[in-house]
Design a protein around this motif. Sequence first.
Motif, PDB file in Angstrom:
ATOM      1  N   VAL A   1      27.718  15.329   8.364  1.00 36.53           N
ATOM      2  CA  VAL A   1      27.917  16.682   7.850  1.00 36.53           C
ATOM      3  C   VAL A   1      29.238  17.177   8.434  1.00 36.53           C
ATOM      4  CG1 VAL A   1      27.132  19.049   8.255  1.00 36.53           C
ATOM      5  CG2 VAL A   1      25.486  17.324   7.545  1.00 36.53           C
ATOM      6  N   SER A   2      30.028  17.919   7.660  1.00 34.42           N
ATOM      7  CA  SER A   2      31.305  18.398   8.211  1.00 34.42           C
ATOM      8  C   SER A   2      31.037  19.477   9.259  1.00 34.42           C
ATOM      9  CB  SER A   2      32.183  18.987   7.099  1.00 34.42           C
ATOM     10  OG  SER A   2      31.712  20.287   6.766  1.00 34.42           O
ATOM     11  N   GLU A   3      31.949  19.555  10.220  1.00 31.65           N
ATOM     12  CA  GLU A   3      31.785  20.497  11.314  1.00 31.65           C
ATOM     13  C   GLU A   3      31.696  21.925  10.796  1.00 31.65           C
ATOM     14  OE1 GLU A   3      30.926  19.474  14.159  1.00 31.65           O
ATOM     15  OE2 GLU A   3      30.747  21.546  14.836  1.00 31.65           O
ATOM     16  N   LYS A   4      32.485  22.208   9.759  1.00 28.07           N
ATOM     17  CA  LYS A   4      32.510  23.564   9.189  1.00 28.07           C
ATOM     18  C   LYS A   4      31.137  23.921   8.604  1.00 28.07           C
ATOM     19  CE  LYS A   4      34.810  26.135   5.465  1.00 28.07           C
ATOM     20  NZ  LYS A   4      35.544  25.954   4.206  1.00 28.07           N
ATOM     21  N   THR A   5      30.589  22.954   7.866  1.00 30.27           N
ATOM     22  CA  THR A   5      29.272  23.169   7.254  1.00 30.27           C
ATOM     23  C   THR A   5      28.191  23.315   8.317  1.00 30.27           C
ATOM     24  OG1 THR A   5      29.977  21.844   5.369  1.00 30.27           O
ATOM     25  CG2 THR A   5      27.607  22.222   5.610  1.00 30.27           C
ATOM     26  N   ARG A   6      28.281  22.451   9.321  1.00 32.84           N
ATOM     27  CA  ARG A   6      27.284  22.481  10.387  1.00 32.84           C
ATOM     28  C   ARG A   6      27.257  23.880  11.026  1.00 32.84           C
ATOM     29  NH1 ARG A   6      25.098  18.445  13.216  1.00 32.84           N
ATOM     30  NH2 ARG A   6      26.698  16.996  12.518  1.00 32.84           N
ATOM     31  N   LYS A   7      28.448  24.391  11.318  1.00 31.44           N
ATOM     32  CA  LYS A   7      28.520  25.712  11.985  1.00 31.44           C
ATOM     33  C   LYS A   7      27.878  26.790  11.116  1.00 31.44           C
ATOM     34  CE  LYS A   7      32.322  25.446  15.274  1.00 31.44           C
ATOM     35  NZ  LYS A   7      33.776  25.268  15.342  1.00 31.44           N
ATOM     36  N   LYS A   8      28.187  26.721   9.823  1.00 27.55           N
ATOM     37  CA  LYS A   8      27.679  27.733   8.893  1.00 27.55           C
ATOM     38  C   LYS A   8      26.153  27.713   8.871  1.00 27.55           C
ATOM     39  CE  LYS A   8      28.988  27.113   4.532  1.00 27.55           C
ATOM     40  NZ  LYS A   8      29.622  27.198   3.171  1.00 27.55           N
ATOM     41  N   VAL A   9      25.633  26.503   8.786  1.00 25.95           N
ATOM     42  CA  VAL A   9      24.176  26.344   8.708  1.00 25.95           C
ATOM     43  C   VAL A   9      23.515  26.755  10.022  1.00 25.95           C
ATOM     44  CG1 VAL A   9      22.304  24.652   8.505  1.00 25.95           C
ATOM     45  CG2 VAL A   9      24.241  24.559   6.929  1.00 25.95           C
ATOM     46  N   MET A  10      24.091  26.334  11.133  1.00 30.45           N
ATOM     47  CA  MET A  10      23.500  26.652  12.449  1.00 30.45           C
ATOM     48  C   MET A  10      23.491  28.162  12.677  1.00 30.45           C
ATOM     49  SD  MET A  10      22.353  23.891  13.615  1.00 30.45           S
ATOM     50  CE  MET A  10      21.827  24.407  15.249  1.00 30.45           C
ATOM     51  N   LYS A  11      24.529  28.822  12.195  1.00 28.03           N
ATOM     52  CA  LYS A  11      24.604  30.275  12.360  1.00 28.03           C
ATOM     53  C   LYS A  11      23.447  30.940  11.610  1.00 28.03           C
ATOM     54  CE  LYS A  11      28.120  33.959  12.075  1.00 28.03           C
ATOM     55  NZ  LYS A  11      27.493  34.933  11.141  1.00 28.03           N
ATOM     56  N   ALA A  12      23.254  30.496  10.361  1.00 25.87           N
ATOM     57  CA  ALA A  12      22.167  31.052   9.558  1.00 25.87           C
ATOM     58  C   ALA A  12      20.813  30.727  10.185  1.00 25.87           C
ATOM     59  CB  ALA A  12      22.243  30.486   8.140  1.00 25.87           C
ATOM     60  N   ALA A  13      20.675  29.499  10.655  1.00 29.70           N
ATOM     61  CA  ALA A  13      19.414  29.067  11.262  1.00 29.70           C
ATOM     62  C   ALA A  13      19.105  29.906  12.496  1.00 29.70           C
ATOM     63  CB  ALA A  13      19.495  27.586  11.634  1.00 29.70           C
ATOM     64  N   GLU A  14      20.121  30.142  13.288  1.00 31.24           N
ATOM     65  CA  GLU A  14      19.966  30.929  14.509  1.00 31.24           C
ATOM     66  C   GLU A  14      19.504  32.346  14.163  1.00 31.24           C
ATOM     67  OE1 GLU A  14      20.245  29.727  17.633  1.00 31.24           O
ATOM     68  OE2 GLU A  14      19.434  31.696  18.144  1.00 31.24           O
ATOM     69  N   GLU A  15      20.154  32.927  13.175  1.00 25.79           N
ATOM     70  CA  GLU A  15      19.782  34.297  12.754  1.00 25.79           C
ATOM     71  C   GLU A  15      18.330  34.377  12.334  1.00 25.79           C
ATOM     72  OE1 GLU A  15      23.710  35.599  10.461  1.00 25.79           O
ATOM     73  OE2 GLU A  15      21.945  36.805   9.897  1.00 25.79           O
ATOM     74  N   LEU A  16      17.904  33.388  11.562  1.00 26.52           N
ATOM     75  CA  LEU A  16      16.552  33.411  11.012  1.00 26.52           C
ATOM     76  C   LEU A  16      15.518  32.800  11.971  1.00 26.52           C
ATOM     77  CD1 LEU A  16      17.335  32.258   7.361  1.00 26.52           C
ATOM     78  CD2 LEU A  16      16.719  34.563   8.093  1.00 26.52           C
ATOM     79  N   LYS A  17      15.989  32.278  13.094  1.00 25.04           N
ATOM     80  CA  LYS A  17      15.120  31.570  14.042  1.00 25.04           C
ATOM     81  C   LYS A  17      14.391  30.410  13.346  1.00 25.04           C
ATOM     82  CE  LYS A  17      14.271  35.365  17.343  1.00 25.04           C
ATOM     83  NZ  LYS A  17      15.731  35.420  17.507  1.00 25.04           N
ATOM     84  N   TYR A  18      15.163  29.612  12.640  1.00 25.45           N
ATOM     85  CA  TYR A  18      14.612  28.488  11.891  1.00 25.45           C
ATOM     86  C   TYR A  18      14.195  27.340  12.813  1.00 25.45           C
ATOM     87  CZ  TYR A  18      14.722  24.317   8.908  1.00 25.45           C
ATOM     88  OH  TYR A  18      14.430  23.145   8.267  1.00 25.45           O
ATOM     89  N   GLN A  19      13.021  26.804  12.576  1.00 28.17           N
ATOM     90  CA  GLN A  19      12.547  25.660  13.357  1.00 28.17           C
ATOM     91  C   GLN A  19      12.453  24.461  12.422  1.00 28.17           C
ATOM     92  OE1 GLN A  19      11.886  25.248  16.739  1.00 28.17           O
ATOM     93  NE2 GLN A  19      11.863  23.172  15.945  1.00 28.17           N
ATOM     94  N   PRO A  20      13.366  23.491  12.580  1.00 24.59           N
ATOM     95  CA  PRO A  20      13.326  22.351  11.658  1.00 24.59           C
ATOM     96  C   PRO A  20      11.964  21.673  11.710  1.00 24.59           C
ATOM     97  CG  PRO A  20      14.734  21.862  13.536  1.00 24.59           C
ATOM     98  CD  PRO A  20      14.364  23.304  13.632  1.00 24.59           C
ATOM     99  N   ASN A  21      11.505  21.301  10.565  1.00 30.70           N
ATOM    100  CA  ASN A  21      10.199  20.691  10.509  1.00 30.70           C
ATOM    101  C   ASN A  21      10.319  19.188  10.310  1.00 30.70           C
ATOM    102  OD1 ASN A  21       7.627  19.756   9.598  1.00 30.70           O
ATOM    103  ND2 ASN A  21       7.070  21.907   9.386  1.00 30.70           N
ATOM    104  N   ALA A  22      10.007  18.485  11.369  1.00 31.78           N
ATOM    105  CA  ALA A  22      10.180  17.028  11.335  1.00 31.78           C
ATOM    106  C   ALA A  22       9.185  16.383  10.387  1.00 31.78           C
ATOM    107  CB  ALA A  22      10.051  16.448  12.725  1.00 31.78           C
ATOM    108  N   LEU A  23       8.063  17.074  10.172  1.00 32.19           N
ATOM    109  CA  LEU A  23       7.074  16.512   9.262  1.00 32.19           C
ATOM    110  C   LEU A  23       7.670  16.462   7.861  1.00 32.19           C
ATOM    111  CD1 LEU A  23       3.835  18.437  10.268  1.00 32.19           C
ATOM    112  CD2 LEU A  23       4.720  16.316  11.232  1.00 32.19           C
ATOM    113  N   ALA A  24       8.222  17.596   7.456  1.00 34.78           N
ATOM    114  CA  ALA A  24       8.831  17.669   6.126  1.00 34.78           C
ATOM    115  C   ALA A  24       9.988  16.685   6.016  1.00 34.78           C
ATOM    116  CB  ALA A  24       9.306  19.087   5.846  1.00 34.78           C
ATOM    117  N   ARG A  25      10.810  16.686   7.052  1.00 35.69           N
ATOM    118  CA  ARG A  25      11.968  15.796   7.028  1.00 35.69           C
ATOM    119  C   ARG A  25      11.504  14.346   6.937  1.00 35.69           C
ATOM    120  NH1 ARG A  25      14.539  17.492  11.444  1.00 35.69           N
ATOM    121  NH2 ARG A  25      13.823  15.815  12.781  1.00 35.69           N
TER     122      ARG A  25
END
Lengths: 328, 328
Positions: free
Chosen positions: B32-56
């Motif tokens: 994943v590009s660094e720019k994209t990663r940052k964008k996604v992590m920022k959104a995830a942090e805001e929403l307190k997203y917990q990646p779901n390994a089961l789904a993944r």
Amino acid sequence: MERRIVSAIEVAKLANVSQSTVSRVFTPGASVSEKTRKKVMKAAEELKYQPNALARGLITKKTNMIGLAMKDIQNPFYHEVLGLFTRKLKEKGYSVLFVYTENEEIQQEEINHFLEYNVEAIIVTDALLSSNVVTRLTANNIPVILFNRHDKELMCHSVVCDNVNAAKRIGSYVYGQGVRDAVFITGKVNTSTSRDRQNGFIDFFRDKDTDITILEGDYTYEKSFHLTRNMIQKGHIPEVIFGANDITALGALDALKECKVEIPKKTMVIGFDDIKMSSWPNYSLSTWAQPINEMVEKAIDLVTLKDRIQEPELIKLEGKFIHRATTK
Amino acid sequence: MERRIVSAIEVAKLANVSQSTVSRVFTPGASVSEKTRKKVMKAAEELKYQPNALARGLITKKTNMIGLAMKDIQNPFYHEVLGLFTRKLKEKGYSVLFVYTENEEIQQEEINHFLEYNVEAIIVTDALLSSNVVTRLTANNIPVILFNRHDKELMCHSVVCDNVNAAKRIGSYVYGQGVRDAVFITGKVNTSTSRDRQNGFIDFFRDKDTDITILEGDYTYEKSFHLTRNMIQKGHIPEVIFGANDITALGALDALKECKVEIPKKTMVIGFDDIKMSSWPNYSLSTWAQPINEMVEKAIDLVTLKDRIQEPELIKLEGKFIHRATTK
């Protein structure tokens, strides 16, 4: 070779039931009539269906996985604990997701593992969690059970041996044997087990207006061995050495033997835990046996209770003193 | 309180990317590009997203979980192995699903656990699997690695210490010390470790036209202690006792000491593994150190190789002899 995954839908079709029925048949504890179960199992067998716990975990939000975080794998006490936990959890249909931590206080990133897999509860042995971690887990409705540790600041259940009382009884026993010069070798001083055992022992002797010597160990054999040897070489041969756990006591015992101190005649040695090694003839160490069977069962009960108890419980169990060759 | 699960969809919306992009950001190793990663992590942090390994796990078919089946939790050798495996696997982004087995040969139902969670590989220590289990796992494209065991009938990788050669070298050493009356105390006779060490030792002495005595142990301290004590009480004091592992050797050592046999002057004692206890001053046991760090790394390499090697590999590593106080 790609995995050919047979889905629950295919099984449902063949058995002529709904997909959620199939899911129930493969969920431990879910209620299903015997007739339906047979029908579904027959179809599953024919198709070589492999239930997918990941999918079930997403649908039912129950993964039947328990997170077990363990530190200090070197101490034989925890090997016995690990064996008991995995065996008894397995009997109840749970899998163990195992995390080995090197930190005294488990951090967020180690817990993330458990969260990602939707574990149903987390059991932490021999370590604490930082309070923000506990808060996050509680917010996610995941019960946390501390095993062999407790901390009233944390909103967790705890299952421990009543260390304070055990240490008092050990104090009482040696005092009754005439001991007025006792040494306590601590474990890691920031652990509740070491603190409680130290406090119980000190409290007993304080009530008798008798001082005791505290040497700062760290739950390792080596530290205890060196502390004891130094003490003896400086001319202090106490009447008893109480080690905060068996490993500590064994280090002290070996140092005393190396210095040719007669045991128990000159110096008694007492440990805590009753690990297997303590019963080896060469050691025959007197010790306090933690009731680990019962402790593990209580911890698992807390994990598996249908109505989750919200108030953190502190369960203290007794154990007993085992006399061997190192006490009179 | 129900868990409020933030979904990847919400994160994708907020970050203005696709859902599969979000999934890639949270999949170890995905590009994943660094720019994209940052964008996604920022959104995830805001929403307190917990990646779901089961789904993944369902979507990507990669769960980053490794199944670890372990037997004989009592033997300190395996504690060290467990610690190494969990630590090194964690460094590579894997979680450990732990199964404790009481069977010498792991059965289908124990493996089912692993299959249900789509583990990516299974590492079995100190036990074998039945061949139909191996066949099923191979059919599901799940590599199996035996650790400290091997069996040429099974289509599994194996990582072992070269036990045969080590035992020959031990034979050579004691023979060079003038030993003509040697005893080998076996481990569990149906294990490749015990068989290989016995064969290596016997082969060496057979080439010298010298018989050795075999006593049948079972990898426990207690059995070895009793076998040794009986032997001495019947009048046979050998020049060396080679125990199939350290725990076995320690039992023999304590029995010799109890019978007041001078060590190493009258009888030498040698173990295998180099567990921590062997270096305790009271024991100071000479032994063969298995190169477990290297063995664990090789096993993990087999698990994590991008191009899965289909032919079962048997990796044999050397280790070394550690002289302590029980050899001359």
